[in-house]
Design an enzyme around this catalytic site. Sequence first.
Site, PDB file in Angstrom:
ATOM      1  N   ASP A 140      -9.653   6.185  -2.152  1.00  0.00           N
ATOM      2  CA  ASP A 140      -8.549   6.739  -2.935  1.00  0.00           C
ATOM      3  C   ASP A 140      -9.106   7.334  -4.224  1.00  0.00           C
ATOM      4  O   ASP A 140     -10.311   7.496  -4.374  1.00  0.00           O
ATOM      5  CB  ASP A 140      -7.540   5.624  -3.248  1.00  0.00           C
ATOM      6  CG  ASP A 140      -8.128   4.624  -4.218  1.00  0.00           C
ATOM      7  OD1 ASP A 140      -9.370   4.518  -4.286  1.00  0.00           O
ATOM      8  OD2 ASP A 140      -7.360   3.950  -4.919  1.00  0.00           O
ATOM      9  N   TYR A 180      -6.381   6.687   3.986  1.00  0.00           N
ATOM     10  CA  TYR A 180      -6.545   5.652   2.974  1.00  0.00           C
ATOM     11  C   TYR A 180      -5.764   4.388   3.348  1.00  0.00           C
ATOM     12  O   TYR A 180      -6.305   3.276   3.354  1.00  0.00           O
ATOM     13  CB  TYR A 180      -6.091   6.146   1.578  1.00  0.00           C
ATOM     14  CG  TYR A 180      -5.883   4.965   0.685  1.00  0.00           C
ATOM     15  CD1 TYR A 180      -6.978   4.319   0.116  1.00  0.00           C
ATOM     16  CD2 TYR A 180      -4.624   4.394   0.524  1.00  0.00           C
ATOM     17  CE1 TYR A 180      -6.816   3.163  -0.626  1.00  0.00           C
ATOM     18  CE2 TYR A 180      -4.455   3.237  -0.211  1.00  0.00           C
ATOM     19  CZ  TYR A 180      -5.553   2.631  -0.786  1.00  0.00           C
ATOM     20  OH  TYR A 180      -5.391   1.478  -1.487  1.00  0.00           O
ATOM     21  N   GLU A 219       0.820  -1.211   0.000  1.00  0.00           N
ATOM     22  CA  GLU A 219       0.000   0.000   0.000  1.00  0.00           C
ATOM     23  C   GLU A 219       0.854   1.261   0.000  1.00  0.00           C
ATOM     24  O   GLU A 219       0.498   2.254  -0.637  1.00  0.00           O
ATOM     25  CB  GLU A 219      -0.968   0.007   1.191  1.00  0.00           C
ATOM     26  CG  GLU A 219      -2.102  -1.011   1.062  1.00  0.00           C
ATOM     27  CD  GLU A 219      -2.963  -0.780  -0.175  1.00  0.00           C
ATOM     28  OE1 GLU A 219      -3.009   0.342  -0.700  1.00  0.00           O
ATOM     29  OE2 GLU A 219      -3.593  -1.747  -0.635  1.00  0.00           O
TER      30      GLU A 219
END
Length: 364
Positions: free
Chosen positions: A149, A131, A48
Amino acid sequence: MKPALTLNHADILPGIIQPLLTWYKGQASDRQLPWRLSPTPYHTWLSEIMLQQTRAAAVIPYYERFLAALPDIAALAAADDEMLMKLWQGLGYYSRARNLKKAAQVIVAEHGGRLPQEHKALLALPGIGRYTASAIGSIAWGKPWPAVDGNVLRVIMRVLACSEDIMAARTRTAVEKALAPHYPTGSDASALNQAFMDLGATVCLPHGTPHCPACPLQQLCLAHDNGQEQKYPVKAAAKPRRQEDRTILLLHQGSAYALHQRPAKGLLAGLWEFPNLPGRLSQQDIEAWLQCHGYRASQIKPLPAARHIFSHVEWHLSGWDIQLQADCLQTAECPASLRWASAAEISNTYSIPSAFTYYLPYIK
DNA sequence: TATGCGTGGCC
DNA sequence: TGGCCAAGCAT
């Protein structure tokens, strides 16, 4: 301060969950992404972070190499900084790598070496924002947290035919609030967040024509009803980039080339660069600079111009190959910050950002 | 809230 | 070619 935003037609949103999950569990999950093979908390976290503002295709080789070198959080916490930056070289947004290590150290010191599972504790780690905390929580532990996002914003703005500026924080907040009550837990939470990503990456495309016939949300998409997919999302125009001239110096004595470490803060912080000066310097300027620093050149040759575009600055580069006389370095007032490295050391040891790679082919 | 922070792909 | 864009965060 503007009041909190309420999305029009938000009653549509509960109906998009099942179609997305069904689509993701079917053919949609064809995407072979290495971080989906063993989604441990560490793997999910690392992926991520790497995926922030970065395409999956660009991330894959970096992800593989990074995990091979630093297979767990303890290894990351103890990583050598130079190796860490070398692993990140070319991926951009280098503070992500530094924050990753800082966070790993906090995790070791304060969380027993494991990522914390509370949203607040995740948010407190450097490099993890709303996020990323939600993406990690949903994928690693099935937490019902919408990871909003750019993909989610684009999909939602189109489904709702909503003209709010997706760059505004309150738009993202409104989308999070609208989605959260409908979020599933467990493996469906993970699947739903990844379904949004895949839909945005492969179907509900940001430019060109979206592939609406392949979209599981086509029937309930208000933008599609009106044939106005292209109108959404609305996004405030970016500020024009600052233009800068810089002159790059390939300063070398034989095969030893000068490198300079950039300041610890700001653009390309801490990375290595060829010595360079603001402006577009002429050969006379170069000769004056060399004399001023006590260098004696045996040959000065111009190198081709190049351009490098950052998100917020644009460099117009010119370059000079400067061969120094033998023994020159003993007498010159070398800036203490210069290192002298061979081509092999430059490629294997030092982290050189892409902005300087135009001149690498001229290193011998 | 606005700005700084990379890079490479796509049209 | 130039502009837009990508699984954002920190300050």
